[in-house]
Design a protein around this motif. Structure first.
Motif, PDB file in Angstrom:
ATOM      1  N   ALA A  11      72.525  45.426  32.893  1.00 29.53           N
ATOM      2  CA  ALA A  11      71.477  45.982  33.754  1.00 29.53           C
ATOM      3  C   ALA A  11      70.659  44.821  34.308  1.00 29.53           C
ATOM      4  CB  ALA A  11      70.597  46.932  32.949  1.00 29.53           C
ATOM      5  N   LEU A  31      69.317  62.209  30.044  1.00 25.76           N
ATOM      6  CA  LEU A  31      68.656  61.018  30.603  1.00 25.76           C
ATOM      7  C   LEU A  31      68.130  61.263  32.017  1.00 25.76           C
ATOM      8  CD1 LEU A  31      71.081  58.154  29.449  1.00 25.76           C
ATOM      9  CD2 LEU A  31      68.964  58.903  28.361  1.00 25.76           C
ATOM     10  N   GLU A  36      65.258  53.508  34.528  1.00 28.76           N
ATOM     11  CA  GLU A  36      66.057  52.459  33.876  1.00 28.76           C
ATOM     12  C   GLU A  36      66.145  51.241  34.779  1.00 28.76           C
ATOM     13  OE1 GLU A  36      70.148  53.787  33.467  1.00 28.76           O
ATOM     14  OE2 GLU A  36      70.490  53.634  35.624  1.00 28.76           O
ATOM     15  N   LEU A  37      66.584  50.139  34.185  1.00 29.79           N
ATOM     16  CA  LEU A  37      67.056  49.015  34.987  1.00 29.79           C
ATOM     17  C   LEU A  37      68.443  49.398  35.482  1.00 29.79           C
ATOM     18  CD1 LEU A  37      66.157  45.850  32.839  1.00 29.79           C
ATOM     19  CD2 LEU A  37      64.755  47.043  34.541  1.00 29.79           C
ATOM     20  N   GLY A  39      72.308  49.336  36.643  1.00 27.83           N
ATOM     21  CA  GLY A  39      73.455  48.562  36.143  1.00 27.83           C
ATOM     22  C   GLY A  39      74.594  49.479  35.783  1.00 27.83           C
ATOM     23  N   GLY A  40      75.503  48.999  34.934  1.00 24.52           N
ATOM     24  CA  GLY A  40      76.637  49.827  34.524  1.00 24.52           C
ATOM     25  C   GLY A  40      77.607  49.040  33.665  1.00 24.52           C
ATOM     26  N   LYS A  41      78.739  49.656  33.377  1.00 28.27           N
ATOM     27  CA  LYS A  41      79.712  49.089  32.437  1.00 28.27           C
ATOM     28  C   LYS A  41      80.486  47.912  33.040  1.00 28.27           C
ATOM     29  CE  LYS A  41      80.647  53.426  30.018  1.00 28.27           C
ATOM     30  NZ  LYS A  41      80.419  54.433  31.064  1.00 28.27           N
ATOM     31  N   GLU A  55      77.826  46.169  40.294  1.00 25.13           N
ATOM     32  CA  GLU A  55      77.066  47.406  40.063  1.00 25.13           C
ATOM     33  C   GLU A  55      75.847  47.501  40.991  1.00 25.13           C
ATOM     34  OE1 GLU A  55      77.483  50.084  38.282  1.00 25.13           O
ATOM     35  OE2 GLU A  55      79.230  49.569  37.063  1.00 25.13           O
ATOM     36  N   LEU A  76      73.924  50.688  22.081  1.00 26.60           N
ATOM     37  CA  LEU A  76      73.852  52.070  22.570  1.00 26.60           C
ATOM     38  C   LEU A  76      74.618  52.991  21.627  1.00 26.60           C
ATOM     39  CD1 LEU A  76      74.471  51.476  26.374  1.00 26.60           C
ATOM     40  CD2 LEU A  76      72.326  52.184  25.302  1.00 26.60           C
ATOM     41  N   LEU A  80      79.366  50.542  22.305  1.00 27.78           N
ATOM     42  CA  LEU A  80      78.744  50.173  23.578  1.00 27.78           C
ATOM     43  C   LEU A  80      77.447  49.391  23.335  1.00 27.78           C
ATOM     44  CD1 LEU A  80      79.818  50.883  26.396  1.00 27.78           C
ATOM     45  CD2 LEU A  80      78.295  52.874  26.399  1.00 27.78           C
ATOM     46  N   LEU A  82      74.234  47.185  25.328  1.00 28.25           N
ATOM     47  CA  LEU A  82      73.508  47.076  26.594  1.00 28.25           C
ATOM     48  C   LEU A  82      72.801  45.726  26.660  1.00 28.25           C
ATOM     49  CD1 LEU A  82      72.273  48.511  29.148  1.00 28.25           C
ATOM     50  CD2 LEU A  82      70.445  49.296  27.613  1.00 28.25           C
ATOM     51  N   VAL A 116      64.378  55.206  29.937  1.00 30.92           N
ATOM     52  CA  VAL A 116      65.444  55.643  29.033  1.00 30.92           C
ATOM     53  C   VAL A 116      65.228  54.917  27.702  1.00 30.92           C
ATOM     54  CG1 VAL A 116      67.055  56.106  30.922  1.00 30.92           C
ATOM     55  CG2 VAL A 116      67.118  53.897  29.778  1.00 30.92           C
ATOM     56  N   ALA A 118      66.877  53.200  25.462  1.00 26.62           N
ATOM     57  CA  ALA A 118      67.381  51.849  25.198  1.00 26.62           C
ATOM     58  C   ALA A 118      66.544  50.808  25.933  1.00 26.62           C
ATOM     59  CB  ALA A 118      68.848  51.748  25.602  1.00 26.62           C
ATOM     60  N   ASP A 119      66.159  51.085  27.168  1.00 24.24           N
ATOM     61  CA  ASP A 119      65.424  50.097  27.967  1.00 24.24           C
ATOM     62  C   ASP A 119      64.009  49.879  27.447  1.00 24.24           C
ATOM     63  OD1 ASP A 119      67.731  50.829  29.412  1.00 24.24           O
ATOM     64  OD2 ASP A 119      66.807  50.258  31.306  1.00 24.24           O
TER      65      ASP A 119
END
Ligand code: CDP
Length: 130
Positions: A11, A31, A36-37, A39-41, A55, A76, A80, A82, A116, A118-119
């Motif tokens: 992100a 969510l 969020e910031l 971004g992505g996978k 992204e 996450l 996964l 982050l 979110v 995690a952020d």
């Protein structure tokens, strides 16, 4: 049995004139509406930096230069992880191509935003950028 490395989600922290860019998620339901910031996978065979460039092109329509990580990596799930990166330069106007909305927040705004989960771990690190 070998344990596979968790896949990475990246992100970007974009700051301009003392404001940080946040994006409001449209999905999944748990969510949606949270910020969020963007971004992505990271895809297989892609570097994290290249993934973030891709992204942010897809999600915001901008071309970015990726700097150093911001804050610590956040788990996450078992599979996964982050990671946030500072975006040191960008070209173009950020547009919500995949999010519900975008917002540039200053330090005071950031304290009141529903991020979110995690952020939220990065709040002190993000505040330090502003
Ligand atoms: O679009 P893509 O599937 O590549 O990624 P995503 O759905 O945006 O993000 C993958 C996972 O990372 C989701 O579980 C997101 O909730 C999470 N994520 C996050 O927690 N914080 C971010 N700033 C970006 C993604």
């Amino acid at each position: 049995m070998p344990v596979p490395e968790p896949a990475l989600v990246v992100a970007g922290a974009l700051v301009e004139n003392g404001r940080l860019l946040l994006a409001r998620r449209a999905s999944p339901p748990e969510l949606a509406g949270l910020w969020e910031l963007p971004g992505g996978k990271v895809d297989p065979g892609e570097t994290p930096e290249d993934a973030l460039v891709r992204e942010l092109r897809e999600e915001l329509g901008i071309e970015v230069t990726v700097g150093e990580p911001v804050g610590v990596d956040v788990a996450l799930s078992a599979t996964l992880t982050l990671r946030a990166y500072a975006v040191t330069r960008f070209a173009g106007t950020a547009t919500a191509l995949e999010h519900e909305a975008l917002r540039w927040v200053d330090a005071a705004d950031l304290r009141g935003v529903d991020l979110v989960p995690a952020d939220a771990a990065w709040l002190p690190d993000l505040a330090a950028l502003l």
